[in-house]
Design a protein around this motif. Structure first.
Motif: not given
Length: 157
Positions: A10-20
């Motif tokens: 039910g919510k939008w969020g970001t992704i952390c760039d660790d290992q990205w």
């Protein structure tokens, strides 16, 4: 291209760039139905998001159909700040599937590289695909053209 955001519970969020990395970007581009050469961008390249950081330690092999199939931390488990928001570029001009051909098309000069338009059709929703690149309009050759490419163009319009 832009900051990657995901919708979960039910919510939008970001992704952390660790290992990205580019394998993760490949999955994001595939999930969005975009072709081109996927490129992972780190350190909030497209700006810091707000709200929750929903994923961390994403490690795709590059063959998955969605981020949900990738190895990753549990939803909401992270040790990041928004300065580490992950981004992706699915640049259609770096791939090898689309070739630009010379065209004598005349139109208003757009300011954005990669702007698409349809020309010569019976209605505004059909016609020859033209792309603005390096100051000129060009057509898209049909070598390797599929419904997936048409879907991307329709979304850009």
């Amino acid at each position: 291209e832009g900051r990657v955001e995901v919708y979960h519970d039910g919510k939008w969020g970001t992704i952390c760039d660790d290992q990205w990395d580019d394998r993760d970007a490949e999955v994001v581009c595939r999930q969005l139905g975009l072709s081109g050469t996927p490129k992972a961008l780190s350190w909030a390249h497209y700006g810091q998001g707000s709200g929750p950081i929903l994923l961390d330690e994403v490690q795709c092999s590059g063959n998955e159909l969605s981020l949900d199939q990738c190895k990753k931390s549990d939803w909401g488990q992270q040790n990041c700040d928004h300065i580490e928001d992950a981004g992706v570029s699915c640049d259609p001009f770096t791939g090898t599937d689309v070739q630009l051909c010379q065209s004598d098309a005349v139109g208003l000069t757009p300011t954005l590289q990669g702007t698409v338009r349809l020309a010569g059709g019976r209605s505004p929703s059909e016609g020859r695909v033209e792309v603005y690149y390096n100051g000129d309009w060009g057509t898209v050759c049909d070598d390797g053209w599929t419904d997936l490419g048409a879907q991307v163009v329709c979304r850009q319009l």
